[in-house]
Design an enzyme around this catalytic site. Structure first.
Site, PDB file in Angstrom:
ATOM      1  N   GLY A 220      25.890  28.445 -10.456  1.00 27.89           N
ATOM      2  CA  GLY A 220      24.806  27.985 -11.750  1.00 27.89           C
ATOM      3  C   GLY A 220      23.828  28.065 -11.479  1.00 27.89           C
ATOM      4  O   GLY A 220      23.400  29.574 -11.299  1.00 27.89           O
ATOM      5  N   ARG A 223      17.706  26.040 -10.625  1.00 24.71           N
ATOM      6  CA  ARG A 223      17.103  25.012 -10.573  1.00 24.71           C
ATOM      7  C   ARG A 223      18.014  24.097  -9.624  1.00 24.71           C
ATOM      8  O   ARG A 223      18.102  23.874  -8.255  1.00 24.71           O
ATOM      9  CB  ARG A 223      16.751  24.345 -11.727  1.00 24.71           C
ATOM     10  CG  ARG A 223      16.454  22.433 -11.657  1.00 24.71           C
ATOM     11  CD  ARG A 223      16.068  22.186 -12.499  1.00 24.71           C
ATOM     12  NE  ARG A 223      15.645  22.474 -13.406  1.00 24.71           N
ATOM     13  CZ  ARG A 223      14.964  21.791 -14.984  1.00 24.71           C
ATOM     14  NH1 ARG A 223      15.088  20.938 -14.658  1.00 24.71           N
ATOM     15  NH2 ARG A 223      14.146  22.425 -15.027  1.00 24.71           N
ATOM     16  N   GLY A 225      20.820  26.062  -7.913  1.00 21.32           N
ATOM     17  CA  GLY A 225      21.148  27.238  -6.269  1.00 21.32           C
ATOM     18  C   GLY A 225      20.361  26.047  -5.417  1.00 21.32           C
ATOM     19  O   GLY A 225      20.263  25.923  -4.734  1.00 21.32           O
ATOM     20  N   GLU A 243      25.583  32.108  -6.299  1.00 20.18           N
ATOM     21  CA  GLU A 243      25.493  33.248  -7.444  1.00 20.18           C
ATOM     22  C   GLU A 243      24.478  32.498  -8.469  1.00 20.18           C
ATOM     23  O   GLU A 243      25.399  31.333  -9.296  1.00 20.18           O
ATOM     24  CB  GLU A 243      27.099  33.063  -7.750  1.00 20.18           C
ATOM     25  CG  GLU A 243      28.121  33.661  -6.515  1.00 20.18           C
ATOM     26  CD  GLU A 243      27.964  34.506  -5.829  1.00 20.18           C
ATOM     27  OE1 GLU A 243      26.854  35.338  -6.473  1.00 20.18           O
ATOM     28  OE2 GLU A 243      28.353  33.999  -4.492  1.00 20.18           O
ATOM     29  N   CYS A 277      24.964  35.011 -17.388  1.00 22.14           N
ATOM     30  CA  CYS A 277      24.200  35.451 -15.803  1.00 22.14           C
ATOM     31  C   CYS A 277      24.090  36.805 -16.370  1.00 22.14           C
ATOM     32  O   CYS A 277      22.831  37.300 -15.758  1.00 22.14           O
ATOM     33  CB  CYS A 277      24.271  35.118 -14.760  1.00 22.14           C
ATOM     34  SG  CYS A 277      26.462  35.655 -14.460  1.00 22.14           S
TER      35      CYS A 277
HETATM   36  N1  LIG Z   1      25.556  34.799 -11.189  1.00 27.03           N
HETATM   37  C1  LIG Z   1      26.449  34.185 -11.446  1.00 27.03           C
HETATM   38  O1  LIG Z   1      27.391  34.864 -11.056  1.00 27.03           O
HETATM   39  C2  LIG Z   1      26.594  33.221 -12.165  1.00 27.03           C
HETATM   40  C3  LIG Z   1      25.674  33.260 -12.940  1.00 27.03           C
HETATM   41  N2  LIG Z   1      25.341  31.459 -13.811  1.00 27.03           N
HETATM   42  C4  LIG Z   1      24.280  31.142 -14.299  1.00 27.03           C
HETATM   43  O2  LIG Z   1      24.802  30.012 -14.390  1.00 27.03           O
HETATM   44  C5  LIG Z   1      23.727  29.002 -15.160  1.00 27.03           C
HETATM   45  C6  LIG Z   1      24.641  28.947 -16.586  1.00 27.03           C
HETATM   46  O3  LIG Z   1      25.494  27.217 -15.802  1.00 27.03           O
HETATM   47  P1  LIG Z   1      24.828  26.009 -15.573  1.00 27.03           P
HETATM   48  O4  LIG Z   1      26.583  25.357 -15.864  1.00 27.03           O
HETATM   49  O5  LIG Z   1      24.114  25.287 -17.253  1.00 27.03           O
HETATM   50  O6  LIG Z   1      24.614  25.948 -15.010  1.00 27.03           O
HETATM   51  P2  LIG Z   1      23.910  24.937 -13.934  1.00 27.03           P
HETATM   52  O7  LIG Z   1      23.437  25.248 -12.731  1.00 27.03           O
HETATM   53  O8  LIG Z   1      23.411  23.525 -14.654  1.00 27.03           O
HETATM   54  O9  LIG Z   1      25.208  23.707 -13.254  1.00 27.03           O
HETATM   55  C7  LIG Z   1      26.300  24.282 -12.479  1.00 27.03           C
HETATM   56  C8  LIG Z   1      26.574  23.349 -11.501  1.00 27.03           C
HETATM   57  O10 LIG Z   1      25.950  22.883 -10.894  1.00 27.03           O
HETATM   58  C9  LIG Z   1      25.985  21.345 -10.380  1.00 27.03           C
HETATM   59  N3  LIG Z   1      24.334  20.763  -9.995  1.00 27.03           N
HETATM   60  C10 LIG Z   1      23.717  20.932 -10.921  1.00 27.03           C
HETATM   61  N4  LIG Z   1      22.272  20.131 -10.623  1.00 27.03           N
HETATM   62  C11 LIG Z   1      23.174  19.752  -8.975  1.00 27.03           C
HETATM   63  C12 LIG Z   1      22.445  19.243  -8.063  1.00 27.03           C
HETATM   64  N5  LIG Z   1      20.670  19.565  -8.046  1.00 27.03           N
HETATM   65  N6  LIG Z   1      23.222  19.810  -6.649  1.00 27.03           N
HETATM   66  C13 LIG Z   1      24.124  20.372  -6.818  1.00 27.03           C
HETATM   67  N7  LIG Z   1      25.088  20.264  -8.124  1.00 27.03           N
HETATM   68  C14 LIG Z   1      24.547  20.696  -8.928  1.00 27.03           C
HETATM   69  C15 LIG Z   1      26.598  20.954 -12.105  1.00 27.03           C
HETATM   70  O11 LIG Z   1      26.605  19.680 -12.244  1.00 27.03           O
HETATM   71  C16 LIG Z   1      26.946  22.212 -12.414  1.00 27.03           C
HETATM   72  O12 LIG Z   1      28.247  21.643 -11.912  1.00 27.03           O
HETATM   73  C17 LIG Z   1      22.778  30.097 -15.843  1.00 27.03           C
HETATM   74  O13 LIG Z   1      22.306  30.401 -14.895  1.00 27.03           O
HETATM   75  C18 LIG Z   1      23.864  31.530 -15.204  1.00 27.03           C
HETATM   76  O14 LIG Z   1      22.391  32.475 -15.489  1.00 27.03           O
HETATM   77  C19 LIG Z   1      26.568  31.412 -14.665  1.00 27.03           C
HETATM   78  C20 LIG Z   1      27.606  32.514 -14.064  1.00 27.03           C
HETATM   79  C21 LIG Z   1      27.411  33.214 -13.628  1.00 27.03           C
HETATM   80  O1  LIG Z   2      34.028  38.409 -10.486  1.00 24.13           O
HETATM   81  C1  LIG Z   2      34.300  38.409 -11.111  1.00 24.13           C
HETATM   82  O2  LIG Z   2      35.531  39.107 -11.921  1.00 24.13           O
HETATM   83  C2  LIG Z   2      33.115  39.729 -12.158  1.00 24.13           C
HETATM   84  C3  LIG Z   2      32.353  38.772 -11.888  1.00 24.13           C
HETATM   85  C4  LIG Z   2      32.157  38.948 -13.695  1.00 24.13           C
HETATM   86  O3  LIG Z   2      33.342  38.908 -14.639  1.00 24.13           O
HETATM   87  N1  LIG Z   2      31.416  38.367 -14.393  1.00 24.13           N
HETATM   88  C5  LIG Z   2      30.834  37.895 -15.897  1.00 24.13           C
HETATM   89  C6  LIG Z   2      30.812  37.205 -15.884  1.00 24.13           C
HETATM   90  C7  LIG Z   2      29.297  36.614 -15.286  1.00 24.13           C
HETATM   91  C8  LIG Z   2      28.489  35.472 -16.191  1.00 24.13           C
HETATM   92  O4  LIG Z   2      27.752  36.572 -17.195  1.00 24.13           O
HETATM   93  O5  LIG Z   2      28.824  34.264 -16.007  1.00 24.13           O
HETATM   94  C9  LIG Z   2      29.650  39.387 -16.654  1.00 24.13           C
HETATM   95  O6  LIG Z   2      29.476  40.091 -15.896  1.00 24.13           O
HETATM   96  O7  LIG Z   2      29.777  39.353 -17.576  1.00 24.13           O
END
Ligand SMILES: NC(=O)C1=CN([C@@H]2O[C@H](COP(=O)(O)OP(=O)(O)OC[C@H]3O[C@@H](n4cnc5c(N)ncnc54)[C@H](O)[C@@H]3O)[C@@H](O)[C@H]2O)C=CC1
Ligand SMILES: O=C(O)CCC(=O)N[C@@H](CCC(=O)O)C(=O)O
Length: 486
Positions: A220, A223, A225, A243, A277
């Protein structure tokens, strides 16, 4: 939700006892799903069910556990079109884009099994032995943008290693999680091995801070995280894999084929409406004619990117954002940049399809006086012009994040130099920054996580090593004990 409820606890579907909520199709505003959060008692019950299941599950051999996972994957493969349609309806992803996610869910098992064997090997030379053990109950907390693939990418490695799961998906995408969990049920998984609860920050917080929860795999934003990291401060006994997001740079330098570069740039910045992300947020080019050629090529390409209903014909390049607030956040970010010296090249605008739609935007932020190192989670690409390649790399590294980065260049020497100096976990040459391979680790330094990369390295945070020195019985102590009176 299923006829009998929307939470899955100990292999029983039950109604959530907490606040009611709905999931909305961002393409048309229609309600897609309705249900309720778990009550505090139900969060506890899910953890208890997972704890009860752990003993039996972790005692199975990897092959025995994997047999269940194979059954689940076969269902996922068989029903991937259904999953693609649901992902598309719940997130607004173009149907072709959702289909790649549905395919990734089905394909995760095999790669996770090889990762488990490679990353957590068993060794036994007669005198020393290495084995790996599961943590116990693991909480998986997911984001909205890959509501299936990313939680699944934690769940499968965790199950292979012998953990049991409580999944709390994003409250924006409960339906995809529910379908996925119903497949685990159909695969005949023993009661309590995978549990599903719904909720927001409060429910997630209860789940992760419960003393029984041994591990947390979170995907996620920064914030949430950070909040999780803080909530677990002083709890070194819990394994935490974060992540998080990025402010990803793509440097285009010495490229003859500007049009070819533009298509890679568009797939990096605007795929999934910029809601990955790994999406490129900053395009760094050379001052003068060479950089301008790249910018012109992207400017020419943007109007050709079809934005429209996810299942529309002809198929769109991208659909809406997740909701109208996310669309407005892109417009607001653009406004903020312009009011501090940035110049619009192609303005991102609301579209007639509905309030969650915005068009891709390109903005020159070279003279943005109040630069913010923040992830704008949408289709807005910043351009930064710099005088030298050294400055390009310095600018690329000028971020607190470190998830993905890329170089577009015809010059192999530049690539070698870039790869040495850039600070990111995913660093590509002449390829888009998005679409990472599941056969590689997935994560990066800085605020993009806590050094527990997912993808191929998920196996690492799903198990702990146990080292043994062994001597076969009957016991016979042959070692000398110094300082011992006769
Ligand atoms: N590095 C990675 O593998 C990836 C990172 N992301 C990141 O995720 C974000 C987008 O996804 P969103 O769903 O908007 O993220 P988000 O951080 O708003 O929500 C993700 C999860 O966290 C929970 N959550 C929210 N506040 C919380 C708290 N204070 N304590 C515990 N859990 C809490 C939410 O209910 C949700 O299940 C982007 O910043 C994106 O870059 C998305 C996909 C892959
Ligand atoms: O775990 C894997 O199989 C690789 C991670 C992955 O699929 N990444 C995607 C989406 C991640 C995101 O941006 O939310 C990507 O690299 O596009």
């Amino acid at each position: 939700m299923t006829a009998s409820g929307n939470l899955f606890i100990g292999n029983e579907w039950q109604q959530g006892g907490g606040q009611e909520f709905t999931s909305t199709n961002p393409a048309n505003g229609e309600t897609l799903w309705s249900g309720a959060y778990a009550s505090p008692e139900q969060v506890s019950a899910a953890i208890e069910a997972a704890a009860r299941a752990f003993e039996g599950w972790q005692r199975l051999s990897v092959d025995e556990r994997y047999a269940y996972i194979e059954r689940y994957s076969a269902i996922a493969a068989e029903r991937k079109d259904e999953m693609a349609r649901l992902i598309s309806a719940e997130t607004g992803k173009a149907l072709w884009d959702a289909a790649t996610e549905a395919g990734a869910i089905a394909g995760k098992a095999a790669v996770s099994l090889s990762a488990y064997h490679e990353r957590t090997p068993t060794r036994d030379d007669g005198a020393t032995r290495l084995s790996h053990r599961a943590h116990g109950v693991m909480a998986v907390i997911g984001p909205f943008n890959f509501p299936g693939h990313l939680p699944n990418g934690h769940i499968i490695p965790a199950l292979i290693a012998g953990n049991t799961i409580v999944l709390k998906p994003s409250e924006i995408t409960p339906a995809v999680a529910e379908l996925m969990v119903s497949w685990w049920e159909e695969a005949g998984l023993p009661a309590g091995v995978v549990n599903l609860i719904h909720g927001g920050a409060a429910e997630a917080n209860q789940l992760i801070t419960d003393p029984v929860t041994a591990g947390i795999a979170f995907t996620g934003g920064i914030r949430a995280g950070r909040a999780i990291h803080q909530a677990l401060g002083g709890h070194p006994e819990k394994i935490l894999a974060l992540e998080l997001g990025g402010n990803n740079p793509l440097v285009a330098w010495d490229v003859a084929d500007a049009a070819g570069a533009a298509t890679i740039i568009a797939r990096s910045a605007f795929i999934t409406s910029g809601q990955r992300c790994t999406c490129t947020r900053r395009l760094i080019v050379e001052e003068g004619a060479k950089g301008q050629a790249i910018i012109d090529a992207v400017t020419d390409l943007i109007p050709r990117l079809r934005v429209g209903p996810p299942d529309g014909e002809p198929e769109p390049f991208m659909g809406p954002l997740i909701h109208d607030r996310a669309a407005q956040a892109v417009i607001d970010a653009q406004h903020d940049m312009v009011s501090h010296g940035a110049e619009e090249i192609v303005r991102s605008e609301h579209l007639n399809h509905g309030p969650a739609y915005v068009s891709p935007g390109l903005i020159d932020t070279t003279h943005w006086t109040a630069r913010k190192d923040e992830e704008v989670f949408g289709p807005l690409l910043q351009v930064i012009r710099v005088p030298s390649f050294e400055e390009a790399v310095r600018t690329a590294n000028d971020t607190r994040f470190g998830l993905a980065a890329g170089l577009l260049s015809d010059d192999a020497a530049l690539w070698e130099s870039f790869a040495k100096d850039i600070r990111a976990g995913i660093v590509n040459w002449n390829r888009q920054t998005t679409g990472a391979s599941g056969k590689a680790p997935f994560g990066g330094p800085g605020l993009s996580g806590n050094h527990r990369p997912a993808g191929y390295y998920s196996a690492d945070y799903c198990a702990w090593p146990m080292a043994s020195m062994v001597q076969e019985g009957p016991l016979k102590d042959e070692m000398e004990t110094k300082g011992l009176n006769a």
